[in-house]
Design a protein around this motif. Structure first.
Motif, mmCIF file in Angstrom:
data_model
loop_
_atom_site.group_PDB
_atom_site.id
_atom_site.type_symbol
_atom_site.label_atom_id
_atom_site.label_comp_id
_atom_site.label_asym_id
_atom_site.label_seq_id
_atom_site.Cartn_x
_atom_site.Cartn_y
_atom_site.Cartn_z
ATOM 1 N N LEU A 1 -6.645 14.031 2.949
ATOM 2 C CA LEU A 1 -5.237 13.634 2.972
ATOM 3 C C LEU A 1 -4.831 13.023 4.315
ATOM 4 C CD1 LEU A 1 -3.369 16.421 0.971
ATOM 5 C CD2 LEU A 1 -3.841 14.061 0.314
ATOM 6 N N THR A 2 -5.413 13.506 5.398
ATOM 7 C CA THR A 2 -5.122 12.922 6.705
ATOM 8 C C THR A 2 -5.598 11.474 6.769
ATOM 9 O OG1 THR A 2 -5.293 15.077 7.768
ATOM 10 C CG2 THR A 2 -5.503 13.152 9.186
ATOM 11 N N LEU A 3 -6.813 11.227 6.305
ATOM 12 C CA LEU A 3 -7.318 9.851 6.318
ATOM 13 C C LEU A 3 -6.546 8.953 5.355
ATOM 14 C CD1 LEU A 3 -11.165 10.319 6.650
ATOM 15 C CD2 LEU A 3 -9.606 9.320 8.297
ATOM 16 N N VAL A 4 -6.231 9.451 4.173
ATOM 17 C CA VAL A 4 -5.485 8.656 3.193
ATOM 18 C C VAL A 4 -4.109 8.303 3.749
ATOM 19 C CG1 VAL A 4 -4.341 8.776 0.946
ATOM 20 C CG2 VAL A 4 -6.726 9.436 1.157
ATOM 21 N N THR A 5 -3.425 9.273 4.341
ATOM 22 C CA THR A 5 -2.096 9.028 4.885
ATOM 23 C C THR A 5 -2.138 8.050 6.050
ATOM 24 O OG1 THR A 5 -1.448 11.246 4.228
ATOM 25 C CG2 THR A 5 -0.040 10.143 5.821
ATOM 26 N N THR A 6 -3.119 8.212 6.925
ATOM 27 C CA THR A 6 -3.244 7.320 8.078
ATOM 28 C C THR A 6 -3.491 5.879 7.633
ATOM 29 O OG1 THR A 6 -4.125 9.140 9.389
ATOM 30 C CG2 THR A 6 -4.507 6.912 10.218
ATOM 31 N N PHE A 7 -4.400 5.695 6.706
ATOM 32 C CA PHE A 7 -4.685 4.344 6.212
ATOM 33 C C PHE A 7 -3.488 3.768 5.461
ATOM 34 C CE2 PHE A 7 -8.900 5.208 7.456
ATOM 35 C CZ PHE A 7 -9.661 4.061 7.369
ATOM 36 N N ALA A 8 -2.794 4.582 4.687
ATOM 37 C CA ALA A 8 -1.634 4.098 3.924
ATOM 38 C C ALA A 8 -0.507 3.662 4.853
ATOM 39 C CB ALA A 8 -1.147 5.179 2.965
ATOM 40 N N ILE A 9 -0.249 4.443 5.908
ATOM 41 C CA ILE A 9 0.798 4.063 6.865
ATOM 42 C C ILE A 9 0.418 2.774 7.587
ATOM 43 C CG2 ILE A 9 1.913 4.741 9.028
ATOM 44 C CD1 ILE A 9 1.847 7.632 7.959
ATOM 45 N N GLY A 10 -0.834 2.675 7.996
ATOM 46 C CA GLY A 10 -1.291 1.455 8.668
ATOM 47 C C GLY A 10 -1.197 0.232 7.781
ATOM 48 N N ALA A 11 -1.578 0.373 6.532
ATOM 49 C CA ALA A 11 -1.496 -0.757 5.600
ATOM 50 C C ALA A 11 -0.050 -1.129 5.298
ATOM 51 C CB ALA A 11 -2.234 -0.422 4.314
ATOM 52 N N THR A 12 0.836 -0.139 5.256
ATOM 53 C CA THR A 12 2.250 -0.422 5.016
ATOM 54 C C THR A 12 2.843 -1.209 6.175
ATOM 55 O OG1 THR A 12 2.455 1.602 3.735
ATOM 56 C CG2 THR A 12 4.488 0.606 4.514
ATOM 57 N N LEU A 13 2.555 -0.783 7.390
ATOM 58 C CA LEU A 13 3.076 -1.508 8.556
ATOM 59 C C LEU A 13 2.495 -2.920 8.640
ATOM 60 C CD1 LEU A 13 3.029 1.353 11.198
ATOM 61 C CD2 LEU A 13 4.987 0.421 9.964
ATOM 62 N N THR A 14 1.223 -3.046 8.308
ATOM 63 C CA THR A 14 0.613 -4.374 8.283
ATOM 64 C C THR A 14 1.255 -5.233 7.193
ATOM 65 O OG1 THR A 14 -1.459 -3.402 9.027
ATOM 66 C CG2 THR A 14 -1.578 -5.611 8.108
ATOM 67 N N GLY A 15 1.558 -4.636 6.049
ATOM 68 C CA GLY A 15 2.232 -5.357 4.971
ATOM 69 C C GLY A 15 3.603 -5.845 5.386
ATOM 70 N N VAL A 16 4.336 -5.022 6.151
ATOM 71 C CA VAL A 16 5.648 -5.451 6.661
ATOM 72 C C VAL A 16 5.491 -6.680 7.537
ATOM 73 C CG1 VAL A 16 7.536 -4.803 8.202
ATOM 74 C CG2 VAL A 16 6.741 -3.201 6.487
ATOM 75 N N VAL A 17 4.511 -6.659 8.425
ATOM 76 C CA VAL A 17 4.277 -7.800 9.315
ATOM 77 C C VAL A 17 3.908 -9.037 8.509
ATOM 78 C CG1 VAL A 17 2.746 -8.689 11.125
ATOM 79 C CG2 VAL A 17 3.652 -6.370 11.288
ATOM 80 N N PHE A 18 3.037 -8.881 7.516
ATOM 81 C CA PHE A 18 2.629 -10.024 6.692
ATOM 82 C C PHE A 18 3.812 -10.597 5.913
ATOM 83 C CE2 PHE A 18 -2.083 -8.634 6.228
ATOM 84 C CZ PHE A 18 -2.353 -9.156 7.472
ATOM 85 N N ILE A 19 4.632 -9.737 5.329
ATOM 86 C CA ILE A 19 5.778 -10.206 4.540
ATOM 87 C C ILE A 19 6.781 -10.927 5.441
ATOM 88 C CG2 ILE A 19 7.762 -9.446 3.175
ATOM 89 C CD1 ILE A 19 5.909 -7.221 2.057
ATOM 90 N N LEU A 20 7.052 -10.379 6.613
ATOM 91 C CA LEU A 20 7.984 -11.031 7.530
ATOM 92 C C LEU A 20 7.436 -12.354 8.063
ATOM 93 C CD1 LEU A 20 9.398 -7.972 9.487
ATOM 94 C CD2 LEU A 20 10.477 -9.269 7.639
ATOM 95 N N ALA A 21 6.131 -12.413 8.327
ATOM 96 C CA ALA A 21 5.527 -13.662 8.784
ATOM 97 C C ALA A 21 5.547 -14.707 7.670
ATOM 98 C CB ALA A 21 4.098 -13.419 9.243
ATOM 99 N N GLU A 22 5.306 -14.286 6.451
ATOM 100 C CA GLU A 22 5.361 -15.198 5.305
ATOM 101 C C GLU A 22 6.791 -15.698 5.098
ATOM 102 O OE1 GLU A 22 5.045 -13.995 0.872
ATOM 103 O OE2 GLU A 22 2.993 -14.240 1.593
ATOM 104 N N ASP A 23 7.744 -14.826 5.374
ATOM 105 C CA ASP A 23 9.153 -15.162 5.234
ATOM 106 C C ASP A 23 9.560 -16.239 6.255
ATOM 107 O OD1 ASP A 23 11.307 -14.655 3.650
ATOM 108 O OD2 ASP A 23 12.098 -13.024 4.884
ATOM 109 N N LYS A 24 9.017 -16.163 7.455
ATOM 110 C CA LYS A 24 9.342 -17.148 8.499
ATOM 111 C C LYS A 24 8.767 -18.508 8.191
ATOM 112 C CE LYS A 24 10.196 -14.635 12.726
ATOM 113 N NZ LYS A 24 9.753 -14.424 14.109
ATOM 114 N N GLN A 25 7.590 -18.536 7.547
ATOM 115 C CA GLN A 25 6.945 -19.801 7.262
ATOM 116 C C GLN A 25 7.673 -20.589 6.186
ATOM 117 O OE1 GLN A 25 2.877 -19.104 6.292
ATOM 118 N NE2 GLN A 25 2.266 -18.793 8.421
ATOM 119 N N SER A 26 8.285 -19.897 5.256
ATOM 120 C CA SER A 26 8.955 -20.627 4.166
ATOM 121 C C SER A 26 10.411 -20.874 4.464
ATOM 122 C CB SER A 26 8.825 -19.861 2.862
ATOM 123 O OG SER A 26 9.389 -18.580 2.957
#
Length: 85
Positions: free
Chosen positions: A60-85
């Motif tokens: 659960l520690t590894l799953v939670t750590t990876f999930a939080i990291g992927a969520t934050l990375t997803g926020v960055v990707f969505i915001l960067a995609e938003d700026k490009q369009s």
């Protein structure tokens, strides 16, 4: 003056994208924990001596750590995609 366009992050499609990133991170964390247990005999031995609760906490520690990291990375990707369009 240009009207401000709302972020893609707060739309239903943006939340679905964010949930997808979170689920991908959780799946990667689960796969990584399984690979670590199977490939590293020291980790397997520690978890064997720790009992069922130790294994659950480890996974659960590894799953939670990876999930939080992927969520934050997803926020960055969505915001960067938003700026490009």
């Amino acid at each position: 003056m240009r009207a401000r366009k709302s972020s893609d992050l707060v739309s239903p499609a943006g939340l679905i994208k964010l949930m997808t990133h979170t689920m991908m991170g959780a799946a990667l964390g689960l796969a990584f924990s399984l690979a670590l247990i199977l490939c590293n005999p020291a980790v397997a031995s520690l978890l064997h001596h720790g009992g069922r609760q130790a294994a659950i906490v480890f996974v659960l520690t590894l799953v939670t750590t990876f999930a939080i990291g992927a969520t934050l990375t997803g926020v960055v990707f969505i915001l960067a995609e938003d700026k490009q369009s």
